[in-house]
Design a protein around this motif. Structure first.
Motif, short mmCIF file in Angstrom:
data_model
loop_
_atom_site.label_atom_id
_atom_site.label_comp_id
_atom_site.label_asym_id
_atom_site.label_seq_id
_atom_site.Cartn_x
_atom_site.Cartn_y
_atom_site.Cartn_z
N LEU A 1 0.83 -1.20 0.00
CA LEU A 1 0.00 0.00 0.00
C LEU A 1 0.87 1.25 0.00
CD1 LEU A 1 -2.96 -0.26 2.53
CD2 LEU A 1 -3.05 0.38 0.13
N LEU A 2 1.85 1.25 0.93
CA LEU A 2 2.69 2.44 1.04
C LEU A 2 3.51 2.64 -0.24
CD1 LEU A 2 3.91 2.06 4.75
CD2 LEU A 2 2.12 3.55 3.84
N TRP A 3 3.93 1.52 -0.84
CA TRP A 3 4.73 1.56 -2.06
C TRP A 3 3.90 2.13 -3.21
CZ3 TRP A 3 9.60 1.11 -3.47
CH2 TRP A 3 9.92 0.85 -4.81
N ARG A 4 2.65 1.72 -3.27
CA ARG A 4 1.77 2.05 -4.38
C ARG A 4 1.13 3.44 -4.19
NH1 ARG A 4 -1.16 3.58 -7.28
NH2 ARG A 4 -2.57 2.69 -8.83
N ALA A 5 1.20 3.96 -2.95
CA ALA A 5 0.47 5.20 -2.65
C ALA A 5 0.91 6.36 -3.55
CB ALA A 5 0.69 5.58 -1.19
N PRO A 6 -0.07 7.10 -4.07
CA PRO A 6 0.24 8.24 -4.95
C PRO A 6 0.65 9.44 -4.11
CG PRO A 6 -2.12 8.03 -4.69
CD PRO A 6 -1.52 6.95 -3.85
N TRP A 7 1.91 9.40 -3.60
CA TRP A 7 2.33 10.39 -2.62
C TRP A 7 2.22 11.81 -3.12
CZ3 TRP A 7 2.07 8.70 1.95
CH2 TRP A 7 2.37 7.35 2.25
N ALA A 8 2.48 12.03 -4.47
CA ALA A 8 2.44 13.40 -5.01
C ALA A 8 1.03 13.97 -4.91
CB ALA A 8 2.90 13.40 -6.46
N ARG A 9 0.01 13.14 -5.19
CA ARG A 9 -1.37 13.63 -5.16
C ARG A 9 -2.03 13.42 -3.80
NH1 ARG A 9 -4.56 10.46 -9.01
NH2 ARG A 9 -6.21 11.92 -8.51
N PHE A 10 -1.26 12.86 -2.88
CA PHE A 10 -1.83 12.45 -1.59
C PHE A 10 -2.61 13.57 -0.88
CE2 PHE A 10 -2.14 10.86 2.69
CZ PHE A 10 -2.25 9.49 2.53
N PRO A 11 -1.96 14.76 -0.68
CA PRO A 11 -2.68 15.84 0.04
C PRO A 11 -3.98 16.23 -0.66
CG PRO A 11 -0.36 16.37 -0.18
CD PRO A 11 -0.60 15.18 -1.06
N ASP A 12 -3.91 16.34 -2.01
CA ASP A 12 -5.12 16.74 -2.74
C ASP A 12 -6.24 15.73 -2.58
OD1 ASP A 12 -3.98 19.02 -3.63
OD2 ASP A 12 -3.26 18.17 -5.53
N LEU A 13 -5.88 14.43 -2.70
CA LEU A 13 -6.89 13.38 -2.55
C LEU A 13 -7.46 13.36 -1.14
CD1 LEU A 13 -5.23 10.49 -4.58
CD2 LEU A 13 -7.38 11.65 -5.13
N LEU A 14 -6.58 13.61 -0.19
CA LEU A 14 -6.98 13.55 1.22
C LEU A 14 -8.03 14.61 1.55
CD1 LEU A 14 -6.18 11.76 3.64
CD2 LEU A 14 -4.61 13.56 4.34
N ILE A 15 -7.88 15.79 0.93
CA ILE A 15 -8.86 16.85 1.24
C ILE A 15 -9.97 16.91 0.20
CG2 ILE A 15 -7.28 18.29 2.61
CD1 ILE A 15 -7.12 20.10 0.02
N SER A 16 -10.06 15.89 -0.66
CA SER A 16 -11.18 15.87 -1.61
C SER A 16 -12.48 15.71 -0.82
CB SER A 16 -11.01 14.73 -2.60
OG SER A 16 -11.27 13.49 -1.96
N GLU A 17 -13.57 16.24 -1.40
CA GLU A 17 -14.81 16.32 -0.65
C GLU A 17 -15.29 14.96 -0.16
OE1 GLU A 17 -18.01 18.36 -2.70
OE2 GLU A 17 -19.33 17.80 -1.03
N SER A 18 -15.22 13.95 -1.05
CA SER A 18 -15.75 12.64 -0.67
C SER A 18 -14.97 12.05 0.51
CB SER A 18 -15.73 11.69 -1.86
OG SER A 18 -14.40 11.50 -2.31
N VAL A 19 -13.64 12.20 0.49
CA VAL A 19 -12.83 11.64 1.58
C VAL A 19 -13.12 12.36 2.89
CG1 VAL A 19 -10.48 11.31 2.43
CG2 VAL A 19 -11.02 10.85 0.03
N VAL A 20 -13.13 13.69 2.85
CA VAL A 20 -13.37 14.46 4.07
C VAL A 20 -14.74 14.13 4.64
CG1 VAL A 20 -13.71 16.79 5.00
CG2 VAL A 20 -11.79 16.33 3.47
N THR A 21 -15.74 14.03 3.77
CA THR A 21 -17.10 13.70 4.21
C THR A 21 -17.12 12.33 4.91
OG1 THR A 21 -17.95 14.91 2.32
CG2 THR A 21 -19.51 13.49 3.50
N ALA A 22 -16.48 11.35 4.24
CA ALA A 22 -16.46 10.00 4.80
C ALA A 22 -15.72 9.97 6.13
CB ALA A 22 -15.82 9.02 3.82
N LEU A 23 -14.60 10.71 6.19
CA LEU A 23 -13.80 10.73 7.43
C LEU A 23 -14.61 11.32 8.57
CD1 LEU A 23 -11.10 10.35 8.91
CD2 LEU A 23 -10.43 12.62 8.14
N ARG A 24 -15.30 12.46 8.27
CA ARG A 24 -16.09 13.11 9.31
C ARG A 24 -17.19 12.18 9.80
NH1 ARG A 24 -18.74 17.43 6.72
NH2 ARG A 24 -16.81 18.63 6.65
N LEU A 25 -17.88 11.52 8.84
CA LEU A 25 -18.96 10.60 9.20
C LEU A 25 -18.42 9.43 10.04
CD1 LEU A 25 -21.98 9.83 8.81
CD2 LEU A 25 -21.23 8.44 6.87
N SER A 26 -17.26 8.91 9.63
CA SER A 26 -16.68 7.76 10.33
C SER A 26 -16.34 8.11 11.77
CB SER A 26 -15.42 7.28 9.61
OG SER A 26 -15.74 6.29 8.67
#
Lengths: 343, 267
Positions: B33-58
């Motif tokens: 997972l760590l090897w495959r992780a898209p580290w360059a886009r990581f911050p952008d993906l992390l703050i994408s709306e769907s992720v933030v929504t899911a994180l907050r709900l979780s």
């Protein structure tokens, strides 16, 4: 009465205010069980318990006062101070439980700690106390709520031998100033003699002897008590100045008695010889040494024969007479050394 | 003079080889997972709306489920550890069933109970017009169903090892059962309750099967982090799935380290 599997505790006991009753008995005699019943931790199967005129248990009327409302103080062997509370909070706990305000309860607790000689320990945690200090805190915690009855289960057993005499003396002083009745459980005879106004001996769930410490020391009524106070004890039937204690075994005593009696004599009153003695002693019995062990600066012999007994002799006598397990000896005791009392 | 060496570094090969295989099975997927992780886009993906929504709900639902588990689980553990009610062995067995039950089956069972035609659900529907399935409440119930046994087992263990004679002493001093529970029992088992609550929270956070069966997968109301990862995979959005996975591993590891630190300080 309490039944627990094979064990039955069956006790009838009444006590007066100000008495310190020591419950003495071997392990498994039911001493701690009796305390648990009095404290209300265990319920009796049948019986009545009343303290200071208040009925706490009566199985015939299905009455049981909950342990929280019995006002019976209970101090256990390991004291069980609440580990997360400091000393003042521990002592104030009972007052807080009765709804007293924190400041008020704590100032009462501090006064009790002073009385117990524990100034300066208020904010300590229980783990920072010595055994003797912990005992005084536990005592203060129980006494502050003015119990009708105070129960102490082996109060000195958790202490090291060095601090025990001092703590015992302090405990005695505190018990003297407590107006209610105290029941102390112990299996240490010295503790019993020093703390008690009255000793109750419990064996196999039954009371076998009940009296003042000096009565107990002079007139034991069971083998267990006799061993504790260091006496040889025999039971027999008396007529005149002779007590028959077994087939072909008689003990001469110094005064005239009759009926069922106990006779007792201390091991150091026994004289041992290898030849039949020709002295004034009227009590001369043949026997065989079965065990030899050191006893203070004397040697304690266990002698089997028509009258089995323990005898204390000097190491010089053991060496001169060549005594050892298997030696055939004559044991003699002067009639004036023998105590006799009704069974 | 001989010394027993405190650490013997030699391990027999018959033990070492299978141990390494086992360790590999545990660590390789995470390393992948760590090897495959898209580290360059990581911050952008992390703050994408769907992720933030899911994180907050979780976080919200897992916290609610933990609170619910504490409320019911601690008294339940107390009864299991301290009371002598008849049938406790059976109750203890039933409490641990969700630990071994496939979560999807748990979801089906919840539907049968709280669904519109369920035993309790039809009643709720008729009396109050309330329907639980496919709502955030359903997510919390699903997580509680799966995670509460962890808390009960941990707290029951702590209560069993705690010395109940403290409670007896407190009672002889005149304390009521509630005061004893609050001032004597709870402080004694607090570390066990904390550990149980953390485990419970982590299990609730990772809940998938019961949630998707009983609550469905609606963005913002029932689509928690694991569901979001599953949806992303289904849609071919591997990068988002990996980011969510790394996020959850991060949370788990942080919890484990925090618990470890807590236990180390306690001893």
């Amino acid at each position: 009465m309490v039944r627990r599997d094979e064990f039955v505790l069956n006790v009838e006991l009444s006590a007066e205010p100000g008495e310190v009753i020591v419950l003495l008995g071997p392990n498994g005699a039911g001493k701690s069980t009796l305390l648990e019943v009095l404290a209300g931790v265990l319920r009796p199967d049948t019986g009545r318990i009343s303290v200071a005129g208040v009925l706490l248990d009566d199985t015939a009327r299905r009455l049981h006062v909950d342990k929280a409302r019995r006002r019976v103080g209970f101090v256990v062997q390991d004291y069980l101070l609440f580990p997360h509370m400091n000393v003042v909070e521990n002592v104030a706990f009972g007052l807080r439980a009765r709804g007293m305000r924190r400041e008020h309860a704590q100032s009462h607790a501090i006064a009790w700690l002073e009385r117990m000689g524990l100034e300066g320990f208020e904010r300590r945690k229980p783990r920072e106390l010595s055994g003797g200090q912990a005992q005084r805190v536990a005592l203060a915690r129980s006494l502050i709520v003015d119990p009708r009855l105070l129960l102490l289960d082996e109060p000195l057993a958790a202490l090291d031998a060095g601090s025990r005499p001092k703590v015992r003396a302090e405990l005695r002083r505190h018990l003297e100033s407590y107006p209610g009745c105290t029941i102390v459980v112990t299996h240490d005879p010295i503790e019993a003699m020093l703390l008690a106004t009255r000793v109750v001996v419990l064996e196999s769930g039954e009371i076998v002897q009940d009296g003042t410490p000096s009565e107990l020391a002079r007139h034991p009524r069971t083998e267990y008590v006799a061993r504790l106070v260091g006496l040889n004890l025999l039971r027999g039937t008396a007529s005149g100045t002779v007590v028959e204690v077994g087939p072909h075994a008689v003990v001469a005593v110094a005064r005239e008695v009759s009926g069922a009696v106990y006779v007792a004599f201390p091991p150091h009153a026994v004289t041992i010889s290898t030849d039949r003695p020709v002295g004034s002693a009227r009590n001369v019995w043949p026997g065989r040494v079965t065990d030899v062990e050191a006893h203070g600066d004397l040697v304690r012999l266990t002698i089997d024969g028509t009258v089995p007994m323990l005898a204390d002799v000097t190491p010089v006598a053991v060496a001169d007479l060549g005594l050892g397990p298997g030696s055939d000896v004559w044991a003699s005791v002067k009639a004036s050394e023998v105590t006799v009392y009704p069974a | 003079m001989t010394h027993r060496r405190p650490h013997d570094w030699r391990v027999p090969p018959v033990i070492l080889v299978p141990a390494l295989v086992g360790l590999g099975l545990l660590l390789l997927p995470m390393a992948g997972l760590l090897w495959r992780a898209p580290w360059a886009r990581f911050p952008d993906l992390l703050i994408s709306e769907s992720v933030v929504t899911a994180l907050r709900l979780s976080v919200m639902t897992a916290t609610a489920a933990t609170a619910l588990s504490l409320l019911g689980g601690v008294p339940l553990a107390w009864i299991l550890a301290r009371s002598r009610l008849p049938g406790l062995t059976v109750v203890r067995g039933l409490v641990t069933v969700p630990l071994v039950l496939p979560p999807v089956i748990g979801g089906v069972a919840l539907l049968m109970a709280f669904g519109r035609r369920g035993v309790v659900g039809s009643w709720l529907d008729q009396l109050f017009g309330v329907s639980i399935p496919f709502t955030t409440v359903a997510v919390v119930l699903a997580q509680t169903f799966v995670a509460m046994p962890f808390l009960v087992v941990a707290v029951e263990g702590a209560l069993r090892t705690a010395d109940h004679r403290y409670d007896d002493i407190a009672a002889t001093l005149g304390a009521s059962p509630w005061l004893i529970f609050r001032r004597v029992t709870l402080p004694a088992v607090a570390p066990g309750i904390l550990a149980g609550a953390v485990l419970c929270w982590a299990r609730a956070l990772g809940e998938f099967g019961a949630t998707i069966t009983f609550a469905g997968s609606f963005p913002g109301t029932t689509r928690t982090l694991p569901l979001e990862a599953y949806v992303a995979i289904g849609a071919g959005d591997i990068d988002t799935a990996v980011v969510l996975s790394v996020l959850m591993i991060g949370i788990s590891v942080t919890i484990l380290i925090a618990l470890r630190g807590r236990w180390m300080r306690a001893t």
